[in-house]
Design a protein around this motif. Sequence first.
Motif, PDB file in Angstrom:
ATOM      1  N   GLU A 150       0.825  -1.206   0.000  1.00  0.00           N
ATOM      2  CA  GLU A 150       0.000   0.000   0.000  1.00  0.00           C
ATOM      3  C   GLU A 150       0.855   1.251   0.000  1.00  0.00           C
ATOM      4  OE1 GLU A 150      -3.288   0.684   2.448  1.00  0.00           O
ATOM      5  OE2 GLU A 150      -4.522  -0.705   1.272  1.00  0.00           O
ATOM      6  N   LYS A 201      -5.934   5.469  -2.769  1.00  0.00           N
ATOM      7  CA  LYS A 201      -6.498   4.731  -1.636  1.00  0.00           C
ATOM      8  C   LYS A 201      -7.835   5.335  -1.205  1.00  0.00           C
ATOM      9  CE  LYS A 201      -2.331   4.768   0.380  1.00  0.00           C
ATOM     10  NZ  LYS A 201      -1.243   4.551   1.365  1.00  0.00           N
ATOM     11  N   VAL A 210     -10.434   4.166  -3.819  1.00  0.00           N
ATOM     12  CA  VAL A 210     -10.786   2.754  -3.652  1.00  0.00           C
ATOM     13  C   VAL A 210     -11.639   2.555  -2.401  1.00  0.00           C
ATOM     14  CG1 VAL A 210      -9.867   0.442  -3.282  1.00  0.00           C
ATOM     15  CG2 VAL A 210      -8.765   1.968  -4.930  1.00  0.00           C
ATOM     16  N   GLU A 211     -11.281   3.252  -1.317  1.00  0.00           N
ATOM     17  CA  GLU A 211     -12.074   3.145  -0.093  1.00  0.00           C
ATOM     18  C   GLU A 211     -13.517   3.578  -0.343  1.00  0.00           C
ATOM     19  OE1 GLU A 211     -11.998   4.672   4.582  1.00  0.00           O
ATOM     20  OE2 GLU A 211     -10.538   5.445   3.135  1.00  0.00           O
ATOM     21  N   ARG A 213     -15.443   0.905  -2.353  1.00  0.00           N
ATOM     22  CA  ARG A 213     -15.775  -0.286  -1.563  1.00  0.00           C
ATOM     23  C   ARG A 213     -16.924  -0.041  -0.597  1.00  0.00           C
ATOM     24  NH1 ARG A 213      -9.538  -1.735   0.098  1.00  0.00           N
ATOM     25  NH2 ARG A 213      -8.907  -2.845  -1.809  1.00  0.00           N
ATOM     26  N   THR A 218      -1.737  -8.745 -10.331  1.00  0.00           N
ATOM     27  CA  THR A 218      -3.011  -9.378  -9.970  1.00  0.00           C
ATOM     28  C   THR A 218      -3.651  -8.727  -8.742  1.00  0.00           C
ATOM     29  OG1 THR A 218      -2.454 -11.482 -11.020  1.00  0.00           O
ATOM     30  CG2 THR A 218      -4.125 -11.539  -9.291  1.00  0.00           C
ATOM     31  N   PRO A 219      -2.929  -8.536  -7.633  1.00  0.00           N
ATOM     32  CA  PRO A 219      -3.579  -7.845  -6.504  1.00  0.00           C
ATOM     33  C   PRO A 219      -3.931  -6.395  -6.806  1.00  0.00           C
ATOM     34  CG  PRO A 219      -1.265  -8.328  -6.018  1.00  0.00           C
ATOM     35  CD  PRO A 219      -1.606  -9.078  -7.259  1.00  0.00           C
ATOM     36  N   GLU A 266      -7.232  -6.797  -8.766  1.00  0.00           N
ATOM     37  CA  GLU A 266      -8.340  -7.341  -7.992  1.00  0.00           C
ATOM     38  C   GLU A 266      -8.789  -6.410  -6.861  1.00  0.00           C
ATOM     39  OE1 GLU A 266      -7.320 -12.122  -8.527  1.00  0.00           O
ATOM     40  OE2 GLU A 266      -7.223 -11.163  -6.553  1.00  0.00           O
ATOM     41  N   HIS A 267      -7.824  -5.872  -6.120  1.00  0.00           N
ATOM     42  CA  HIS A 267      -8.165  -5.168  -4.875  1.00  0.00           C
ATOM     43  C   HIS A 267      -8.292  -3.652  -5.038  1.00  0.00           C
ATOM     44  CE1 HIS A 267      -7.656  -8.981  -2.997  1.00  0.00           C
ATOM     45  NE2 HIS A 267      -6.351  -9.026  -3.189  1.00  0.00           N
ATOM     46  N   TYR A 268      -7.659  -3.080  -6.065  1.00  0.00           N
ATOM     47  CA  TYR A 268      -7.656  -1.618  -6.182  1.00  0.00           C
ATOM     48  C   TYR A 268      -8.335  -1.113  -7.446  1.00  0.00           C
ATOM     49  CZ  TYR A 268      -4.472  -1.904  -2.258  1.00  0.00           C
ATOM     50  OH  TYR A 268      -3.928  -2.157  -1.019  1.00  0.00           O
ATOM     51  N   HIS A 303     -10.371  -3.039  -9.675  1.00  0.00           N
ATOM     52  CA  HIS A 303     -11.692  -3.616  -9.897  1.00  0.00           C
ATOM     53  C   HIS A 303     -12.826  -2.828  -9.246  1.00  0.00           C
ATOM     54  CE1 HIS A 303     -14.993  -6.585  -9.528  1.00  0.00           C
ATOM     55  NE2 HIS A 303     -14.564  -7.005 -10.706  1.00  0.00           N
ATOM     56  N   PRO A 304     -12.672  -2.347  -7.991  1.00  0.00           N
ATOM     57  CA  PRO A 304     -13.757  -1.538  -7.409  1.00  0.00           C
ATOM     58  C   PRO A 304     -14.048  -0.266  -8.205  1.00  0.00           C
ATOM     59  CG  PRO A 304     -12.256  -2.296  -5.698  1.00  0.00           C
ATOM     60  CD  PRO A 304     -11.602  -2.607  -7.000  1.00  0.00           C
TER      61      PRO A 304
END
Length: 354
Positions: free
Chosen positions: A107, A115, A118-119, A122, A195-196, A199-201, A203-204
């Motif tokens: 991060e 960040k 993304v927050e 989500r 990939t992370p 997927e985690h940042y 994709h949202p």
Amino acid sequence: MSCEDMAAEVGRKPQFYMCSCFTTNNIFLDDYKLHVRFVSEHQFRLDYQTQLTRLGCVTDQQYEEVLDKIHKEVDRRRQLCVVSADRAAVIQRTYRPLHPHVYHLQEAFLTPQLKQIVEYCRSSSADKEGLMELLEEEPAPRVYRFPVFQKSFCEELMEELEHFEQSSAPKGRPNTMNHYGILLNELGFDEGFITPLREHYLHPVTSLLYPDCGGCCLDSHKAFVVKYDMNEDLDLSYHYDNAEVTLNVSLGKEFTDGNLYFGDMRQVPVCETECTEVEHKVTEGLLHRGQHMHGALPISFGQRWNIIIWMRASQERNKLCPMCNKSPCLVEGDGFADGFTKHEAPLNTSCALA
């Protein structure tokens, strides 16, 4: 299968495939700035000889040179999976990274702005209208800008990439249009970094911005770095990406000019399109639809490196291959291949290329 179901299957590692058109379609002739399809010399002559003559290919020798380049490119594509796997194995065995930590996403590498974005995405109350308050929308439709990586990380990543470029390890070019760059999967960035990040940042964010073109169902990618230099590639011709959504981040170094420009979607004839210029700033990413026509203007000084992530949604491309506009005829490939799966059935089983 719904977008939610597809997203839940991201971690299950389905087998990915290529469309057979990979060896025949979208072959770029750099000398004529032209993408062509090649199934046979007879078909090619019928489809392109008049256009090539208009572009300056007027002698038999020039035409034979074009055919020779096409045959070499077709052979390269047919052998790509095996050659790429061999390169990756040699790199893993012989290359010693300068900055091993950059291969694993942290991060701390990401900007506070990303960040925050993304927050918000989500959160249970997230919607596109609220997200737009956190993004900078460019004049080109549905092209968005936001800071992605901290400058300190960009500098370390650049050092790692240059260290690899100067090593004796084998290297493959990203695609037919970019002659200088690095395939990040071969270097070892896919599992621990790209990939992370996807997927985690990412994709949202794409789920809210591009639900109509696979943004909520992204399940694979192709990531690479392209390099522009005064003595190498200066620009990038007008094209679209083999992706549903693309992220293009400027890493550095010092350079002048070289802005991106966007036209319309690829289905709109070029003659009906006006292009919009978009500045590309170091550490910032431009997010856009893969089928949105675009290019890069020449740099006039210095050197520029960009990281490109083509993000793919099998749920979309299983219905229609974005490169040949047909129901895909699947052939096996390594890793994420070109992002096709056998989730959606039935697919067209006719593989005729004529």
